[in-house]
Design a protein around this motif. Sequence first.
Motif, mmCIF file in Angstrom:
data_model
loop_
_atom_site.group_PDB
_atom_site.id
_atom_site.type_symbol
_atom_site.label_atom_id
_atom_site.label_comp_id
_atom_site.label_asym_id
_atom_site.label_seq_id
_atom_site.Cartn_x
_atom_site.Cartn_y
_atom_site.Cartn_z
ATOM 1 N N ALA A 182 -8.759 48.969 -18.668
ATOM 2 C CA ALA A 182 -10.056 48.889 -19.356
ATOM 3 C C ALA A 182 -10.622 47.484 -19.260
ATOM 4 O O ALA A 182 -9.911 46.509 -19.007
ATOM 5 C CB ALA A 182 -9.911 49.307 -20.819
ATOM 6 N N GLY A 183 -11.922 47.387 -19.462
ATOM 7 C CA GLY A 183 -12.612 46.103 -19.456
ATOM 8 C C GLY A 183 -14.066 46.317 -19.800
ATOM 9 O O GLY A 183 -14.414 47.305 -20.438
ATOM 10 N N ILE A 184 -14.899 45.402 -19.367
ATOM 11 C CA ILE A 184 -16.330 45.514 -19.644
ATOM 12 C C ILE A 184 -17.121 45.465 -18.345
ATOM 13 O O ILE A 184 -16.612 45.048 -17.306
ATOM 14 C CB ILE A 184 -16.822 44.397 -20.582
ATOM 15 C CG1 ILE A 184 -16.655 43.020 -19.932
ATOM 16 C CG2 ILE A 184 -16.119 44.450 -21.924
ATOM 17 C CD1 ILE A 184 -17.388 41.910 -20.642
ATOM 18 N N VAL A 185 -18.365 45.898 -18.434
ATOM 19 C CA VAL A 185 -19.301 45.757 -17.316
ATOM 20 C C VAL A 185 -19.727 44.298 -17.247
ATOM 21 O O VAL A 185 -20.287 43.760 -18.206
ATOM 22 C CB VAL A 185 -20.526 46.668 -17.499
ATOM 23 C CG1 VAL A 185 -21.549 46.422 -16.394
ATOM 24 C CG2 VAL A 185 -20.105 48.123 -17.527
ATOM 25 N N SER A 186 -19.438 43.661 -16.129
ATOM 26 C CA SER A 186 -19.801 42.250 -15.959
ATOM 27 C C SER A 186 -21.242 42.090 -15.499
ATOM 28 O O SER A 186 -21.923 41.134 -15.874
ATOM 29 C CB SER A 186 -18.864 41.585 -14.948
ATOM 30 O OG SER A 186 -17.518 41.709 -15.344
ATOM 31 N N ALA A 187 -21.713 43.027 -14.671
ATOM 32 C CA ALA A 187 -23.093 42.972 -14.168
ATOM 33 C C ALA A 187 -23.415 44.308 -13.519
ATOM 34 O O ALA A 187 -22.513 45.077 -13.160
ATOM 35 C CB ALA A 187 -23.264 41.837 -13.158
ATOM 36 N N THR A 188 -24.680 44.589 -13.368
ATOM 37 C CA THR A 188 -25.125 45.791 -12.654
ATOM 38 C C THR A 188 -26.036 45.374 -11.511
ATOM 39 O O THR A 188 -26.592 44.281 -11.503
ATOM 40 C CB THR A 188 -25.886 46.755 -13.586
ATOM 41 O OG1 THR A 188 -27.020 46.070 -14.148
ATOM 42 C CG2 THR A 188 -24.986 47.245 -14.710
ATOM 43 N N GLY A 189 -26.176 46.266 -10.535
ATOM 44 C CA GLY A 189 -27.068 45.995 -9.418
ATOM 45 C C GLY A 189 -26.606 44.880 -8.509
ATOM 46 O O GLY A 189 -27.424 44.201 -7.889
ATOM 47 N N ARG A 190 -25.285 44.698 -8.387
ATOM 48 C CA ARG A 190 -24.757 43.651 -7.503
ATOM 49 C C ARG A 190 -24.902 44.080 -6.043
ATOM 50 O O ARG A 190 -24.541 45.190 -5.664
ATOM 51 C CB ARG A 190 -23.292 43.390 -7.794
ATOM 52 C CG ARG A 190 -23.050 42.565 -9.033
ATOM 53 C CD ARG A 190 -23.387 41.106 -8.767
ATOM 54 N NE ARG A 190 -22.853 40.263 -9.822
ATOM 55 C CZ ARG A 190 -23.530 39.364 -10.497
ATOM 56 N NH1 ARG A 190 -24.812 39.173 -10.214
ATOM 57 N NH2 ARG A 190 -22.954 38.637 -11.418
ATOM 58 N N ASN A 191 -25.410 43.172 -5.214
ATOM 59 C CA ASN A 191 -25.535 43.417 -3.782
ATOM 60 C C ASN A 191 -24.457 42.635 -3.047
ATOM 61 O O ASN A 191 -24.351 41.419 -3.204
ATOM 62 C CB ASN A 191 -26.922 43.005 -3.275
ATOM 63 C CG ASN A 191 -28.036 43.786 -3.924
ATOM 64 O OD1 ASN A 191 -28.865 43.233 -4.632
ATOM 65 N ND2 ASN A 191 -28.070 45.084 -3.696
ATOM 66 N N LEU A 192 -23.665 43.339 -2.256
ATOM 67 C CA LEU A 192 -22.625 42.702 -1.459
ATOM 68 C C LEU A 192 -23.082 42.627 -0.009
ATOM 69 O O LEU A 192 -23.765 43.531 0.483
ATOM 70 C CB LEU A 192 -21.320 43.488 -1.554
ATOM 71 C CG LEU A 192 -20.776 43.697 -2.968
ATOM 72 C CD1 LEU A 192 -19.441 44.419 -2.905
ATOM 73 C CD2 LEU A 192 -20.624 42.370 -3.699
ATOM 74 N N PRO A 193 -22.715 41.562 0.705
ATOM 75 C CA PRO A 193 -23.211 41.369 2.074
ATOM 76 C C PRO A 193 -22.920 42.537 3.005
ATOM 77 O O PRO A 193 -23.729 42.844 3.872
ATOM 78 C CB PRO A 193 -22.459 40.104 2.533
ATOM 79 C CG PRO A 193 -22.125 39.379 1.274
ATOM 80 C CD PRO A 193 -21.881 40.445 0.238
ATOM 81 N N SER A 194 -21.767 43.190 2.819
ATOM 82 C CA SER A 194 -21.381 44.257 3.738
ATOM 83 C C SER A 194 -21.849 45.640 3.286
ATOM 84 O O SER A 194 -21.608 46.623 3.987
ATOM 85 C CB SER A 194 -19.855 44.278 3.903
ATOM 86 O OG SER A 194 -19.239 44.487 2.649
ATOM 87 N N ASP A 195 -22.506 45.737 2.142
ATOM 88 C CA ASP A 195 -22.894 47.037 1.586
ATOM 89 C C ASP A 195 -24.305 46.974 1.025
ATOM 90 O O ASP A 195 -24.499 46.928 -0.181
ATOM 91 C CB ASP A 195 -21.908 47.470 0.496
ATOM 92 C CG ASP A 195 -20.506 47.651 1.027
ATOM 93 O OD1 ASP A 195 -20.198 48.763 1.459
ATOM 94 O OD2 ASP A 195 -19.740 46.678 1.015
ATOM 95 N N GLY A 196 -25.288 46.983 1.940
ATOM 96 C CA GLY A 196 -26.659 46.811 1.498
ATOM 97 C C GLY A 196 -27.258 48.012 0.804
ATOM 98 O O GLY A 196 -28.338 47.895 0.231
ATOM 99 N N TYR A 197 -26.600 49.172 0.856
ATOM 100 C CA TYR A 197 -27.199 50.384 0.304
ATOM 101 C C TYR A 197 -26.595 50.798 -1.028
ATOM 102 O O TYR A 197 -26.818 51.904 -1.493
ATOM 103 C CB TYR A 197 -27.091 51.526 1.327
ATOM 104 C CG TYR A 197 -27.939 51.260 2.546
ATOM 105 C CD1 TYR A 197 -29.286 51.599 2.570
ATOM 106 C CD2 TYR A 197 -27.405 50.613 3.648
ATOM 107 C CE1 TYR A 197 -30.080 51.315 3.659
ATOM 108 C CE2 TYR A 197 -28.193 50.328 4.758
ATOM 109 C CZ TYR A 197 -29.519 50.683 4.757
ATOM 110 O OH TYR A 197 -30.307 50.397 5.843
#
Length: 469
Positions: A182-197
């Motif tokens: 378990a944990g928390i949501v650190s952020a939403t809508g993160r864009n990673l260089p290898s996964d643009g979609y």
Amino acid sequence: MSLRNPLLSITAAFVLLAQAAVAHAALPDFTSLVEQASPAVVNISTKQNRPTQGAGAQMPDLHGLPPGFREFFERGIPGAPGRGQQRPAQSLGSGFIISDDGYVLTNHHVIADADEIVVRLPDRSEMQATLVGADPRTDVALLKVDGKALPTVQLGDSNRLRAGEWVVAIGSPFGFDHTVTAGIVSATGRNLPSDGYVPFIQTDVAINPGNSGGPLFNLDGQVIGINSQIYTRSGGFMGVSFAIPISVAMNVADQLRETGRVSRGWLGVVIQDVNRDLAESFGLERPAGALIAQVVAGGPAEKGGLRVGDVILSVNGQAVVMSGDLPYLVGSSKPGTKVRLEVVRDGKRHNLDVAIGAMPDGDPLAAADAPNGAALSSKRLGVTVGELSAEQKQALGLRGGVMVREVGQGPAAAIGLRQGDVITHLNNQVVDSAKSFVQAAEGLPRDRSVSMRVLREGRASFITFRLPN
């Protein structure tokens, strides 16, 4: 004094107990969630019958070694005598059942290249699974097992997820079935260089090998994501995990179920982030948007009037803060639909209606061959450039541009230009010949951000630099 201290101690003890009670009440209890959700979480194993590496490969001379040593070395050599031509390989991952008739969601990388997929339920029963379809771009795969009245998970709304919420993962890290973290949501809508979609959900939930493909739950016991990746420098969990939003995953799953493949929107541009220097160079008030570094010839962007150097600020009113926001917004649009793009061009805002195309299977970008033609030097930048041939322009989809022939000491070397780079724009001016490049270089302002558009191996980007006073 002796009477006051015991009273103060008793009061302090009551305060501490009260604070502890409040803190305990604020912590969530995951037991009911886990009991209800666990039956629908499965372990996934795969087998691949991989050919050994070439029976004709050169073998080392093992003659003269004692029999025990020789056998030991042969076991470690692909294609050695006595070894089969194929060897089974297994991988462990997780998944979850989304329908009582046996549809299972997991990651594409869990089942990639599998010849056999086995789904194991919490009661230790195993079922052979068939691959309905997979989408490498989002790392989502849909499986099907034969079953009736199977336990299923509840699906939530990942679009309503907020940073700071508690979340729970259930999976099989290192093969330990139904491990709960378990944990928390650190952020939403993160864009990673290898996964643009994929606008990833970032969490601090402990995720390790074997968790891939498993569900991420909110406190209501609803799946809001598929655990997919971690950021690590050690190879293990370091507090940064990423999950695919369930809204994205189900959109993919529905398409895979209906057609076996995923169709997504395509604009036909190469983009990059707008940093502070580029914002200044293009007349923007602040760094934001997606800068178009390249437009695919004949693609939707070109047909819709987009140009190199345009900065896209929004799609149908949804802001493009970082360049990584654009692929998801465009990709989630159905091919053939029109979207309204707000762009900045020459320092002014414009609205363009562009018809979204269907993403091609291959890469439409091409690279050029070695340069030919006359060359000129810019001493101010420390670079020698040459003309592009007609064939090179056609291969790159260009009408102009120059090829870097030689980089000496000076600003060109400082910004990382290389031999073979193609320069198409300098200080927002089109470069259509070696002569126009040298003229533009001589007129560059000092102590102000200047932009240059460069193609390297067929890929374009804008870079910025300053000439000192």
